[in-house]
Design a protein around this motif. Structure first.
Motif, PDB file in Angstrom:
ATOM      1  N   GLY A  86       0.752  -1.184   0.034  1.00  0.00           N
ATOM      2  CA  GLY A  86       0.028   0.254  -0.039  1.00  0.00           C
ATOM      3  C   GLY A  86       0.898   1.219   0.244  1.00  0.00           C
ATOM      4  O   GLY A  86       1.978   1.245  -0.298  1.00  0.00           O
ATOM      5  N   THR A  87       0.287   2.296   0.111  1.00  0.00           N
ATOM      6  CA  THR A  87       0.840   3.683   0.170  1.00  0.00           C
ATOM      7  C   THR A  87       0.887   4.230   1.680  1.00  0.00           C
ATOM      8  O   THR A  87      -0.336   4.403   2.087  1.00  0.00           O
ATOM      9  CB  THR A  87       0.527   4.628  -0.843  1.00  0.00           C
ATOM     10  N   PHE A  88       1.940   4.656   2.138  1.00  0.00           N
ATOM     11  CA  PHE A  88       1.953   5.600   3.587  1.00  0.00           C
ATOM     12  C   PHE A  88       2.171   6.929   3.295  1.00  0.00           C
ATOM     13  O   PHE A  88       3.119   7.248   3.020  1.00  0.00           O
ATOM     14  CB  PHE A  88       3.130   4.974   4.638  1.00  0.00           C
ATOM     15  N   ARG A  89       1.021   7.914   3.175  1.00  0.00           N
ATOM     16  CA  ARG A  89       1.134   9.211   2.831  1.00  0.00           C
ATOM     17  C   ARG A  89       1.108  10.020   4.124  1.00  0.00           C
ATOM     18  O   ARG A  89       1.439  11.173   3.818  1.00  0.00           O
ATOM     19  CB  ARG A  89      -0.259   9.399   1.829  1.00  0.00           C
ATOM     20  N   GLY A  90       0.973   9.620   5.207  1.00  0.00           N
ATOM     21  CA  GLY A  90       1.043  10.557   6.519  1.00  0.00           C
ATOM     22  C   GLY A  90       0.552   9.852   7.668  1.00  0.00           C
ATOM     23  O   GLY A  90       0.145   8.526   7.381  1.00  0.00           O
ATOM     24  N   GLY A  91       1.049  10.361   8.754  1.00  0.00           N
ATOM     25  CA  GLY A  91       0.462   9.603  10.182  1.00  0.00           C
ATOM     26  C   GLY A  91       1.695   9.299  10.925  1.00  0.00           C
ATOM     27  O   GLY A  91       2.689   9.837  10.505  1.00  0.00           O
ATOM     28  N   VAL A  92       1.607   8.339  11.617  1.00  0.00           N
ATOM     29  CA  VAL A  92       2.699   7.921  12.388  1.00  0.00           C
ATOM     30  C   VAL A  92       2.852   6.268  12.367  1.00  0.00           C
ATOM     31  O   VAL A  92       1.878   5.627  12.564  1.00  0.00           O
ATOM     32  CB  VAL A  92       2.681   8.334  13.818  1.00  0.00           C
ATOM     33  N   PHE A 128       5.483  10.050   9.871  1.00  0.00           N
ATOM     34  CA  PHE A 128       6.548  10.167  10.867  1.00  0.00           C
ATOM     35  C   PHE A 128       6.858   8.743  11.254  1.00  0.00           C
ATOM     36  O   PHE A 128       6.097   7.958  11.707  1.00  0.00           O
ATOM     37  CB  PHE A 128       6.000  10.895  12.033  1.00  0.00           C
ATOM     38  N   TRP A 129       8.271   8.389  10.894  1.00  0.00           N
ATOM     39  CA  TRP A 129       8.699   7.049  11.170  1.00  0.00           C
ATOM     40  C   TRP A 129       9.171   7.210  12.713  1.00  0.00           C
ATOM     41  O   TRP A 129      10.315   7.992  12.842  1.00  0.00           O
ATOM     42  CB  TRP A 129       9.726   6.822  10.319  1.00  0.00           C
ATOM     43  N   HIS A 130       8.598   6.676  13.516  1.00  0.00           N
ATOM     44  CA  HIS A 130       8.883   6.641  15.092  1.00  0.00           C
ATOM     45  C   HIS A 130      10.170   5.540  15.217  1.00  0.00           C
ATOM     46  O   HIS A 130      11.164   5.840  15.862  1.00  0.00           O
ATOM     47  CB  HIS A 130       7.876   6.410  15.933  1.00  0.00           C
ATOM     48  N   SER A 131       9.762   4.289  14.711  1.00  0.00           N
ATOM     49  CA  SER A 131      10.702   3.177  14.914  1.00  0.00           C
ATOM     50  C   SER A 131       9.847   2.097  14.374  1.00  0.00           C
ATOM     51  O   SER A 131       8.943   1.880  14.324  1.00  0.00           O
ATOM     52  CB  SER A 131      10.976   2.946  16.420  1.00  0.00           C
ATOM     53  N   GLY A 132      10.865   1.025  14.107  1.00  0.00           N
ATOM     54  CA  GLY A 132      10.294  -0.123  13.460  1.00  0.00           C
ATOM     55  C   GLY A 132      11.370  -1.096  12.872  1.00  0.00           C
ATOM     56  O   GLY A 132      12.570  -0.388  12.812  1.00  0.00           O
ATOM     57  N   PHE A 133      10.900  -1.961  12.106  1.00  0.00           N
ATOM     58  CA  PHE A 133      11.817  -2.948  11.350  1.00  0.00           C
ATOM     59  C   PHE A 133      11.434  -2.726   9.958  1.00  0.00           C
ATOM     60  O   PHE A 133      10.438  -2.564   9.464  1.00  0.00           O
ATOM     61  CB  PHE A 133      11.437  -4.435  11.883  1.00  0.00           C
TER      62      PHE A 133
END
Length: 101
Positions: A52-58, A73-78
């Motif tokens: 999918g497409t990440f266009r905004g948010g966290v 906003f990329w807070h953290s993850g893999f």
């Protein structure tokens, strides 16, 4: 043609799977699977972003398996490569050969 399901502000979803016919416009998704669709705003906390497409948010503490990162906003993850990414280290779109389920 089927109308898109829209998730709005104030909604909370936990342990659900969302397909290509969904648009998130403000909901909090906790430990969910995103498999297509457009993520415009809201929070994805934990879970798996498959496509999918990440266009905004966290995006916070989840696993990025594939899809297109445009902004947010990329807070953290893999990342798709399994490497942990800290704040502001958003993934690039995964190469086709490394995408999987």
């Amino acid at each position: 043609m089927k109308a898109a399901r829209v998730l709005g502000p104030g909604e909370l979803h936990a342990h659900e799977r969302f397909g290509p016919d969904v648009v998130n416009r403000g909901a909090l998704l906790f430990s969910c699977e995103w498999d297509g669709g457009v993520f415009e705003s809201g929070v994805m906390w934990g879970g798996i972003f498959r496509s999918g497409t990440f266009r905004g948010g966290v995006f916070w503490g989840g696993w990025w398996r594939g899809g297109a990162w445009e902004r947010g906003f990329w807070h953290s993850g893999f990342g798709h490569d399994g490497r942990y990414r800290t704040r502001d280290d958003a993934p690039v779109t995964a190469p086709r050969e490394s995408r999987g389920t």
